[in-house]
Design a protein around this motif. Structure first.
Motif, PDB file in Angstrom:
ATOM      1  N   ALA A 283       0.842  -1.212   0.000  1.00 22.41           N
ATOM      2  CA  ALA A 283       0.000   0.000   0.000  1.00 22.41           C
ATOM      3  C   ALA A 283       0.871   1.254   0.000  1.00 22.41           C
ATOM      4  CB  ALA A 283      -0.924  -0.001   1.225  1.00 22.41           C
ATOM      5  N   TYR A 284       1.916   1.243   0.818  1.00 21.26           N
ATOM      6  CA  TYR A 284       2.774   2.430   0.902  1.00 21.26           C
ATOM      7  C   TYR A 284       3.617   2.597  -0.363  1.00 21.26           C
ATOM      8  CZ  TYR A 284       5.306   6.254   3.056  1.00 21.26           C
ATOM      9  OH  TYR A 284       5.806   7.506   3.335  1.00 21.26           O
ATOM     10  N   THR A 285       4.210   1.478  -0.813  1.00 30.14           N
ATOM     11  CA  THR A 285       5.078   1.520  -1.990  1.00 30.14           C
ATOM     12  C   THR A 285       4.317   2.027  -3.221  1.00 30.14           C
ATOM     13  OG1 THR A 285       6.353  -0.305  -1.092  1.00 30.14           O
ATOM     14  CG2 THR A 285       6.595   0.101  -3.446  1.00 30.14           C
ATOM     15  N   ALA A 286       3.098   1.518  -3.390  1.00 30.91           N
ATOM     16  CA  ALA A 286       2.282   1.934  -4.538  1.00 30.91           C
ATOM     17  C   ALA A 286       2.051   3.439  -4.506  1.00 30.91           C
ATOM     18  CB  ALA A 286       0.949   1.187  -4.522  1.00 30.91           C
ATOM     19  N   GLY A 287       1.659   3.955  -3.350  1.00 30.61           N
ATOM     20  CA  GLY A 287       1.371   5.386  -3.235  1.00 30.61           C
ATOM     21  C   GLY A 287       2.618   6.227  -3.422  1.00 30.61           C
ATOM     22  N   PHE A 288       3.690   5.808  -2.786  1.00 29.09           N
ATOM     23  CA  PHE A 288       4.930   6.593  -2.821  1.00 29.09           C
ATOM     24  C   PHE A 288       5.484   6.656  -4.242  1.00 29.09           C
ATOM     25  CE2 PHE A 288       9.499   7.298  -2.198  1.00 29.09           C
ATOM     26  CZ  PHE A 288       9.458   8.411  -1.370  1.00 29.09           C
ATOM     27  N   LEU A 289       5.568   5.489  -4.905  1.00 28.04           N
ATOM     28  CA  LEU A 289       6.153   5.466  -6.244  1.00 28.04           C
ATOM     29  C   LEU A 289       5.255   6.141  -7.282  1.00 28.04           C
ATOM     30  CD1 LEU A 289       7.913   1.976  -6.396  1.00 28.04           C
ATOM     31  CD2 LEU A 289       8.957   4.239  -6.152  1.00 28.04           C
ATOM     32  N   GLU A 300      18.393   4.365  -5.944  1.00 29.15           N
ATOM     33  CA  GLU A 300      17.446   4.620  -4.850  1.00 29.15           C
ATOM     34  C   GLU A 300      16.334   3.567  -4.877  1.00 29.15           C
ATOM     35  OE1 GLU A 300      17.512   9.412  -4.003  1.00 29.15           O
ATOM     36  OE2 GLU A 300      16.660   8.765  -5.895  1.00 29.15           O
ATOM     37  N   ILE A 301      15.829   3.295  -6.064  1.00 28.47           N
ATOM     38  CA  ILE A 301      14.745   2.316  -6.175  1.00 28.47           C
ATOM     39  C   ILE A 301      15.228   0.928  -5.758  1.00 28.47           C
ATOM     40  CG2 ILE A 301      13.315   1.084  -7.883  1.00 28.47           C
ATOM     41  CD1 ILE A 301      12.702   3.831  -9.060  1.00 28.47           C
ATOM     42  N   ARG A 302      16.432   0.598  -6.174  1.00 28.35           N
ATOM     43  CA  ARG A 302      16.976  -0.717  -5.821  1.00 28.35           C
ATOM     44  C   ARG A 302      17.067  -0.892  -4.301  1.00 28.35           C
ATOM     45  NH1 ARG A 302      21.684  -3.396  -4.674  1.00 28.35           N
ATOM     46  NH2 ARG A 302      22.941  -1.520  -4.458  1.00 28.35           N
ATOM     47  N   LEU A 303      17.370   0.204  -3.618  1.00 31.72           N
ATOM     48  CA  LEU A 303      17.594   0.103  -2.173  1.00 31.72           C
ATOM     49  C   LEU A 303      16.324   0.327  -1.325  1.00 31.72           C
ATOM     50  CD1 LEU A 303      21.088   1.846  -1.922  1.00 31.72           C
ATOM     51  CD2 LEU A 303      20.578  -0.554  -1.407  1.00 31.72           C
ATOM     52  N   LEU A 304      15.179   0.558  -1.958  1.00 32.91           N
ATOM     53  CA  LEU A 304      13.963   0.825  -1.158  1.00 32.91           C
ATOM     54  C   LEU A 304      13.659  -0.308  -0.156  1.00 32.91           C
ATOM     55  CD1 LEU A 304      11.480   2.475  -3.726  1.00 32.91           C
ATOM     56  CD2 LEU A 304      12.644   3.611  -1.824  1.00 32.91           C
ATOM     57  N   PRO A 305      13.622  -1.584  -0.603  1.00 34.30           N
ATOM     58  CA  PRO A 305      13.322  -2.642   0.380  1.00 34.30           C
ATOM     59  C   PRO A 305      14.374  -2.707   1.490  1.00 34.30           C
ATOM     60  CG  PRO A 305      13.076  -3.475  -1.853  1.00 34.30           C
ATOM     61  CD  PRO A 305      13.738  -2.132  -1.970  1.00 34.30           C
ATOM     62  N   PHE A 306      15.633  -2.568   1.097  1.00 39.38           N
ATOM     63  CA  PHE A 306      16.712  -2.584   2.094  1.00 39.38           C
ATOM     64  C   PHE A 306      16.544  -1.448   3.104  1.00 39.38           C
ATOM     65  CE2 PHE A 306      20.809  -0.738   3.373  1.00 39.38           C
ATOM     66  CZ  PHE A 306      21.343  -1.791   4.095  1.00 39.38           C
ATOM     67  N   SER A 307      16.054  -0.290   2.621  1.00 40.94           N
ATOM     68  CA  SER A 307      15.957   0.864   3.525  1.00 40.94           C
ATOM     69  C   SER A 307      14.995   0.600   4.687  1.00 40.94           C
ATOM     70  CB  SER A 307      15.534   2.117   2.758  1.00 40.94           C
ATOM     71  OG  SER A 307      14.155   2.085   2.437  1.00 40.94           O
ATOM     72  N   ALA A 308      13.958  -0.202   4.426  1.00 39.77           N
ATOM     73  CA  ALA A 308      13.016  -0.526   5.510  1.00 39.77           C
ATOM     74  C   ALA A 308      13.758  -1.282   6.613  1.00 39.77           C
ATOM     75  CB  ALA A 308      11.862  -1.369   4.967  1.00 39.77           C
ATOM     76  N   LYS A 309      14.597  -2.215   6.187  1.00 40.59           N
ATOM     77  CA  LYS A 309      15.390  -2.984   7.147  1.00 40.59           C
ATOM     78  C   LYS A 309      16.409  -2.089   7.849  1.00 40.59           C
ATOM     79  CE  LYS A 309      19.114  -6.243   7.182  1.00 40.59           C
ATOM     80  NZ  LYS A 309      19.956  -7.193   6.474  1.00 40.59           N
ATOM     81  N   MET A 356      12.467 -10.203   2.072  1.00 40.31           N
ATOM     82  CA  MET A 356      13.171  -9.252   1.200  1.00 40.31           C
ATOM     83  C   MET A 356      12.866  -9.482  -0.283  1.00 40.31           C
ATOM     84  SD  MET A 356      14.941  -6.522   1.387  1.00 40.31           S
ATOM     85  CE  MET A 356      15.378  -6.418   3.123  1.00 40.31           C
ATOM     86  N   GLU A 357      12.840 -10.749  -0.699  1.00 45.13           N
ATOM     87  CA  GLU A 357      12.588 -11.009  -2.118  1.00 45.13           C
ATOM     88  C   GLU A 357      11.185 -10.557  -2.515  1.00 45.13           C
ATOM     89  OE1 GLU A 357      14.849 -11.694  -4.407  1.00 45.13           O
ATOM     90  OE2 GLU A 357      16.200 -11.517  -2.667  1.00 45.13           O
ATOM     91  N   GLU A 358      10.222 -10.813  -1.617  1.00 43.53           N
ATOM     92  CA  GLU A 358       8.851 -10.370  -1.928  1.00 43.53           C
ATOM     93  C   GLU A 358       8.753  -8.844  -1.954  1.00 43.53           C
ATOM     94  OE1 GLU A 358       5.772 -13.164   0.169  1.00 43.53           O
ATOM     95  OE2 GLU A 358       7.779 -13.462   1.020  1.00 43.53           O
ATOM     96  N   MET A 359       9.474  -8.195  -1.074  1.00 43.97           N
ATOM     97  CA  MET A 359       9.470  -6.724  -1.081  1.00 43.97           C
ATOM     98  C   MET A 359      10.039  -6.206  -2.398  1.00 43.97           C
ATOM     99  SD  MET A 359      10.816  -6.300   2.823  1.00 43.97           S
ATOM    100  CE  MET A 359      10.927  -4.554   3.044  1.00 43.97           C
ATOM    101  N   LYS A 360      11.099  -6.852  -2.876  1.00 44.79           N
ATOM    102  CA  LYS A 360      11.702  -6.415  -4.141  1.00 44.79           C
ATOM    103  C   LYS A 360      10.704  -6.577  -5.290  1.00 44.79           C
ATOM    104  CE  LYS A 360      16.494  -7.410  -2.934  1.00 44.79           C
ATOM    105  NZ  LYS A 360      17.582  -8.388  -3.057  1.00 44.79           N
ATOM    106  N   LYS A 361       9.973  -7.687  -5.256  1.00 41.95           N
ATOM    107  CA  LYS A 361       8.980  -7.908  -6.323  1.00 41.95           C
ATOM    108  C   LYS A 361       7.903  -6.823  -6.299  1.00 41.95           C
ATOM    109  CE  LYS A 361       9.370 -12.875  -6.793  1.00 41.95           C
ATOM    110  NZ  LYS A 361       9.016 -13.988  -5.897  1.00 41.95           N
ATOM    111  N   ILE A 362       7.497  -6.450  -5.093  1.00 45.86           N
ATOM    112  CA  ILE A 362       6.465  -5.408  -4.982  1.00 45.86           C
ATOM    113  C   ILE A 362       6.988  -4.083  -5.536  1.00 45.86           C
ATOM    114  CG2 ILE A 362       5.182  -3.995  -3.309  1.00 45.86           C
ATOM    115  CD1 ILE A 362       4.902  -6.622  -1.627  1.00 45.86           C
ATOM    116  N   VAL A 363       8.225  -3.732  -5.183  1.00 44.27           N
ATOM    117  CA  VAL A 363       8.791  -2.485  -5.713  1.00 44.27           C
ATOM    118  C   VAL A 363       8.826  -2.554  -7.243  1.00 44.27           C
ATOM    119  CG1 VAL A 363      10.898  -1.102  -5.898  1.00 44.27           C
ATOM    120  CG2 VAL A 363      10.100  -1.865  -3.653  1.00 44.27           C
ATOM    121  N   ALA A 364       9.279  -3.687  -7.767  1.00 46.09           N
ATOM    122  CA  ALA A 364       9.381  -3.823  -9.237  1.00 46.09           C
ATOM    123  C   ALA A 364       8.015  -3.643  -9.900  1.00 46.09           C
ATOM    124  CB  ALA A 364       9.962  -5.189  -9.583  1.00 46.09           C
ATOM    125  N   LYS A 365       6.971  -4.121  -9.224  1.00 48.91           N
ATOM    126  CA  LYS A 365       5.622  -4.028  -9.775  1.00 48.91           C
ATOM    127  C   LYS A 365       5.170  -2.569  -9.949  1.00 48.91           C
ATOM    128  CE  LYS A 365       1.085  -5.579  -8.141  1.00 48.91           C
ATOM    129  NZ  LYS A 365       0.458  -6.317  -7.028  1.00 48.91           N
TER     130      LYS A 365
END
Ligand code: ADP
Ligand code: MG
Ligand code: MG
Length: 370
Positions: A283-289, A300-309, A356-365
């Protein structure tokens, strides 16, 4: 304080009309916030926000106001160009009668005022995912409009706020000094952070080496720092600009996920209730992006999931550092409160590592690179 506001403070500002009354306002925890009401002859009554800046936390109130003035002027210009309503979509400072942004009162307190944003409210919790998406859109929009702002001209209102390399040094010092005699009882937790020390350098080094751009960051991207329209729930204005500083967009994104996508309170003792909700992450990723995506770099986009961690790691480590130092920084309400807080953050970090892998997929989407 209400008498002082009436007899001294309101007289210093360029308010329109005759003072009626003042009342404490909102749910902020940092500044003292009041609404002040004025009667006018031919127009309806008007209210303003009046705030005493917390100078214990912000030791350079002038520098802080220069940041706010710079950022809100830039936003106002952009909003005007796009045909928006700048008085509703960004904060507008009300100057003092002698043209300043701050009034220093007879006791040395610093006051500022904003136009009151009407027909909007700050929500305290994400009771509906749409609020989280709307908050993400608002912070993404803020980021987008400020993408061309010279971030290096901003004052660092709290030094080293997200300098995770420096935070690691302070943590290791606290472990070595063991002031409260607690280190032996939290060996497992200490080990958890030491095992991830390399993570702490990723963003700091990338900024230093020019691989990540320095940007305007908000640094307090909580839901209650967005005014949402009472009728539509849309996030209309990002407020609370005291911690605006130069930094990485990853700090704001990561911290929003840290506290907003967690399934439990920050100090939950039953750790089986604590996890990172992938639905809320999405929900957040969709709105933010949808707002900021086009202005972000690939790195920056590549590191979005990592940044949460990363931001969760940083926060957990700060709680443990304070626990080891004898609870001197964060206010505690029970014994071992900081340790409880540290453990929720550790649980979240571990859960994010699993996801992490699922978060990356969501960002890619939601990345729209054309
Ligand atoms: P704090 O740093 O203490 O959280 P904020 O700047 O967030 O201070 O202000 C506290 C509260 O005051 C906000 O959550 C909001 O409810 C209210 N508020 C602040 N600025 C405005 C404004 N311009 N118009 C209407 N309400 C405001
Ligand atoms: Mg606030
Ligand atoms: Mg604040």
């Amino acid at each position: 304080m209400l008498d002082k506001i009436k007899n001294e403070i309101v007289k210093a500002f360029l308010f329109d009309g005759d003072f009626i009354y003042a009342e404490p306002f909102g749910c902020g925890h940092i500044n003292a916030t009041y609404a002040v009401y004025f009667r006018r002859e031919t127009k309806p009554p008007v209210r303003y926000i009046l705030q005493a800046v917390n100078t214990t936390i912000f030791t350079d109130p002038q520098g802080l106001m220069e940041n706010i003035q710079g950022v809100t002027s830039h936003l106002r210009k952009k909003i005007q160009e796009q045909g928006g309503d700048p008085q509703r979509e960004t904060l507008t400072l009300v100057p003092t009668r002698d043209g300043k942004l701050l009034y220093e009162d007879s006791d040395g307190g610093f006051w500022r005022s904003y136009l009151f944003i009407e027909n909007a409210a700050c929500h305290q919790s994400v009771n509906r995912p749409v609020l989280f998406t709307n908050a993400a859109k608002a912070f993404g929009h803020f980021q987008k409009l400020l993408a061309d702002y010279p971030a290096d001209t901003l004052h660092e209102t709290i030094a080293d706020f997200h300098n995770t390399v420096n935070r690691y040094e302070l943590f290791e010092k606290a472990v070595a000094e063991d002031k409260a005699g607690r280190a032996a009882s939290v060996e497992k937790e200490i080990r958890f952070f030491l095992d991830r020390k390399a993570d702490g350098a990723v963003v700091v080094d990338a900024i230093k080496e020019g691989r990540l751009p320095l940007r305007v960051t908000h640094n307090d991207t909580k839901l209650n720092n967005i005014m949402m329209d009472n009728d539509t729930d849309e996030g209309i204005c990002v407020i609370d600009l005291d911690t605006v500083m130069p930094g990485s967009v990853l700090y704001d994104f990561g911290d929003s996920i840290r506290f907003g996508a967690s399934t439990a309170d920050e100090d939950e003792q039953n750790l089986s209730l604590v996890s990172m909700d992938l639905g809320l992450f999405e929900a957040y990723t969709a709105g933010f992006l949808s707002e900021a995506g086009a202005s972000l770099t690939d790195e920056e986009i590549r590191l979005l999931p990592f940044s949460a961690k990363l931001l969760t790691l940083e926060c957990g480590m700060r709680f443990l550092t304070d626990y080891l130092n004898g609870d001197t920084y964060f206010r505690i309400h029970r014994e071992h409160h900081n340790l409880d807080r540290c453990r929720t953050q550790i649980t979240l970090v571990a859960d994010m590592e699993r996801k992490m892998e699922e978060m990356k997929k969501i960002v890619a989407k939601y990345v729209n690179r054309t």
